[in-house]
Each structure stands twice: as C-alpha cells, then as structure tokens.
Design a protein around this motif. Sequence first.
Motif, mmCIF file in Angstrom:
data_model
loop_
_atom_site.group_PDB
_atom_site.id
_atom_site.type_symbol
_atom_site.label_atom_id
_atom_site.label_comp_id
_atom_site.label_asym_id
_atom_site.label_seq_id
_atom_site.Cartn_x
_atom_site.Cartn_y
_atom_site.Cartn_z
ATOM 1 N N ARG A 170 0.830 -1.214 0.000
ATOM 2 C CA ARG A 170 0.000 0.000 0.000
ATOM 3 C C ARG A 170 0.858 1.255 0.000
ATOM 4 O O ARG A 170 0.590 2.203 -0.748
ATOM 5 C CB ARG A 170 -0.938 -0.029 1.205
ATOM 6 N N ARG A 171 1.899 1.273 0.807
ATOM 7 C CA ARG A 171 2.775 2.449 0.863
ATOM 8 C C ARG A 171 3.494 2.674 -0.465
ATOM 9 O O ARG A 171 3.599 3.807 -0.945
ATOM 10 C CB ARG A 171 3.786 2.273 1.999
ATOM 11 N N VAL A 172 3.995 1.591 -1.058
ATOM 12 C CA VAL A 172 4.670 1.692 -2.350
ATOM 13 C C VAL A 172 3.696 2.205 -3.416
ATOM 14 O O VAL A 172 4.047 3.053 -4.242
ATOM 15 C CB VAL A 172 5.257 0.329 -2.757
ATOM 16 N N ALA A 173 2.451 1.700 -3.391
ATOM 17 C CA ALA A 173 1.450 2.103 -4.379
ATOM 18 C C ALA A 173 1.131 3.592 -4.272
ATOM 19 O O ALA A 173 1.004 4.285 -5.297
ATOM 20 C CB ALA A 173 0.175 1.278 -4.212
ATOM 21 N N ILE A 174 1.017 4.105 -3.046
ATOM 22 C CA ILE A 174 0.697 5.518 -2.864
ATOM 23 C C ILE A 174 1.835 6.405 -3.382
ATOM 24 O O ILE A 174 1.613 7.406 -4.077
ATOM 25 C CB ILE A 174 0.398 5.818 -1.382
ATOM 26 N N GLY B 92 1.794 8.962 -6.906
ATOM 27 C CA GLY B 92 2.216 10.352 -7.021
ATOM 28 C C GLY B 92 3.238 10.552 -8.123
ATOM 29 O O GLY B 92 3.139 11.493 -8.922
ATOM 30 N N LEU B 93 4.226 9.646 -8.199
ATOM 31 C CA LEU B 93 5.276 9.764 -9.211
ATOM 32 C C LEU B 93 4.729 9.572 -10.623
ATOM 33 O O LEU B 93 5.039 10.349 -11.537
ATOM 34 C CB LEU B 93 6.383 8.739 -8.928
ATOM 35 N N PHE B 94 3.901 8.539 -10.804
ATOM 36 C CA PHE B 94 3.376 8.262 -12.144
ATOM 37 C C PHE B 94 2.328 9.293 -12.554
ATOM 38 O O PHE B 94 2.174 9.562 -13.753
ATOM 39 C CB PHE B 94 2.796 6.850 -12.205
ATOM 40 N N TYR B 95 1.618 9.881 -11.588
ATOM 41 C CA TYR B 95 0.695 10.947 -11.958
ATOM 42 C C TYR B 95 1.471 12.148 -12.485
ATOM 43 O O TYR B 95 1.096 12.755 -13.497
ATOM 44 C CB TYR B 95 -0.186 11.374 -10.789
ATOM 45 N N LEU B 96 2.560 12.510 -11.787
ATOM 46 C CA LEU B 96 3.378 13.626 -12.253
ATOM 47 C C LEU B 96 3.954 13.339 -13.639
ATOM 48 O O LEU B 96 4.026 14.236 -14.495
ATOM 49 C CB LEU B 96 4.501 13.903 -11.261
#
Length: 377
Positions: A83-87, A91-95
């Motif tokens: 879950r932490r890795v996904a969050i 953020g990174l892939f959205y940017l």
Amino acid sequence: MMTFGRTDNSIVSRWWWTVDRWLLASIVMLMAAGVLFAMAASPPKALGLGLPAFHFVLRQLFFVPLALALLVGFSLMTPVTTRRVAIICFGLFYLATLSTLVFAPEIKGSQRWLHVAGMAIQPSEFMKPMFIVTSAWMFAQTKRKEGFPGTQIAIGLCVVVMGTLLLQPDFGQAILLFTVWGAQFFLAGLPLFMIGVLAVAGVGAVIGAYVLLPHVASRIDRFLDPASGDSYQVNTAMDAFTAGGFLGRGPGEGVVKRILPDAHTDFIFAVIGEEFGLIACLILVGVFAFVVIRGFLKVMREEDPFLFLASAGLIVLFGMQAIINICVNIQLMPAKGMTLPFVSYGGSSLLSLSMAMGMLLCFTRRNHYGDARRPAP
C-alpha cells in the motif's frame, strides 16, 4: 528442483505456501501466450518498418523477465508495504502522466508517451493500478476513522486523474479507470444519490467527448453506422475470425496480420482467431475468466476493507481491459486502442499489469504465518 517445506520460515518459502498458485500460474500462462502470439502477429509489422522480423518478439522477451520480477516482487511484500509503495508510485506516475502534456510528442492526436533511454513509456498505464490501490485506501479509511474525509479525497483524486487523461486526450483510458473507480465506490457503500450522480457524470462525459473530440465521435459513428466512415480495421478483424473457423488456418498462415496496422497490439485477438481458431480464442477467454472469478472468490472472504476494495478494483481493471479489447475485436464496441492483458505486445502494458497482478497476489495471500496477511492499518 527447488522445494520448500512447510516448516521453512524463509521469506520465499512463506510466499510459496501463502500465494495463490493457481492465479500465479494463470498469469504466467498469459505471459507465455503473449510471446507465442507475438511471434505469430508481429513479423509483418516489423518488416514493414524495415526492422528484423522478430524485432517485437525479442523486445517482448526482454520485458517478460522484468514483468515476472515485478509480479513476484510485489506479491512477496506485505499489504502494508504494498500500500505504501502504491501511494508513492501513484504520485510519481501521476506527475509523469501530467508531464506528457508538455514533453510528450503528439502521436495520432494524443500526447501519451515519454521517451526515456531510447524507450517509449506510457506513464498512465503505470498510474492505473496505483490509483486504484490509493483510492481503496481512502475509502477504507473512511470506514475505519470517523470523520476522516477519505471519500472526498478519493473523489478529488478521481477528478484530477480523469481531467489529466482527458487532456492528453485518452478518453478510453479515462472511461476504463472511471468505471473501476465507480465499482470500488459502489463496493465501499456508495449512497443511492451518488449512484445517480456517477451515472449522470458518465453519460455527460460520453456526450462531451462525442461533441468535443472528433476522433471519438468518428469511432462512435462508425460503430453505429459502419457505412458512415472507414471501418477497415474492425471489418478486417471480423473477416479474420470467419476465415479462421474452429481450428484456424495454422500458425503463420494468417493474412490479417499483414494488412492490419495494429495486429500485434490492439487486434492481436483477431490474429489468434484466424491462425489458431475459435477453440484457441475460447481457451484464452477461459483463462481470463478464471483469473477474474477466482480473484473474486478470494476477495469475497476478505474482512479487511482495504484489502477487499483494493483487490476488487484490481480484478475489475484486469477483467474490464480484457473485455474491452475482445469486444472491439468482435465489433461489439467502438474501436479503442487498448491492449489485451499480457497478450498484446507492449512493454508499458505488460509491466504495469504485472504490478497490478503482483499486488493482487499480495492482497490475497493466505494467512499460514502470522505476518503474511495481517490487515493493513
């Protein structure tokens, strides 16, 4: 041959005895099928571009070990770590997806691909599963913590993500992700009023896309009335299924791959139908159905709200993407550039789906050991 005893308490042994090996085997089978069908469908495309005949096959073979590493790597983690890795990755892939609006070259009227180290990467593919897990966490927190605005945050994230995808524009990807998110919202206890709101928003999005995006309007018009425009690809795909019959023309004997521009990606199912026949298509559909049904059977027994919503969302993503691709190939939906999971050629699709299924395997692991499947706080 490597074996693991039930008393072995190593990380790999615990993984082996707690992971759903039927799901794992089905996903690996789909990856292997993707390489096989790339050998059948991609040589004409490669030769047409002046490349070696097996250029795309070798590239797919390059990505398969990476995909397997991601699949196993994510499934080895605990739900909390996943879950932490996904969050963070969301953020990174959205940017990265947002940056395509500025830095990505326009291809067929859309800006979706970033060129990194000589490779084309579609960040939105990687953002999809991470967004689903992040939304599941927000919905779950609403249930766990009274007064926590998890639902409002999830809605805000959805609006931001959908807006970015529509600006690319990638209407099909936006509809897919909105459908998966809506399914999660429904499973999280969506109020009746919100069902109506989402339905109106969905209809409004389709109408808006039809009015504002000429290529979307063209595809819908051609689907409703094939005589209104060029329906070459879907008509050719249907001819391929007819020519293939029950047993197919035989590996390498098909002709559709020579005349369809996207035969190794969006229309690979038509190549399978022509060369391997209806029986092979039904077997492939059966494997997709098995993954979806077995996944839901595992999820139905889950009591933790985060694990339930995240797993259900990932299953819906996998199933919906397969359904859309197959329905386009058999002319039940307007044409949409969407890959057949693990089977179509494409590094971004293969790696992102491996992440998604790796997370699903993580979330559905059985509790044979104390820390293998603890709830995600």
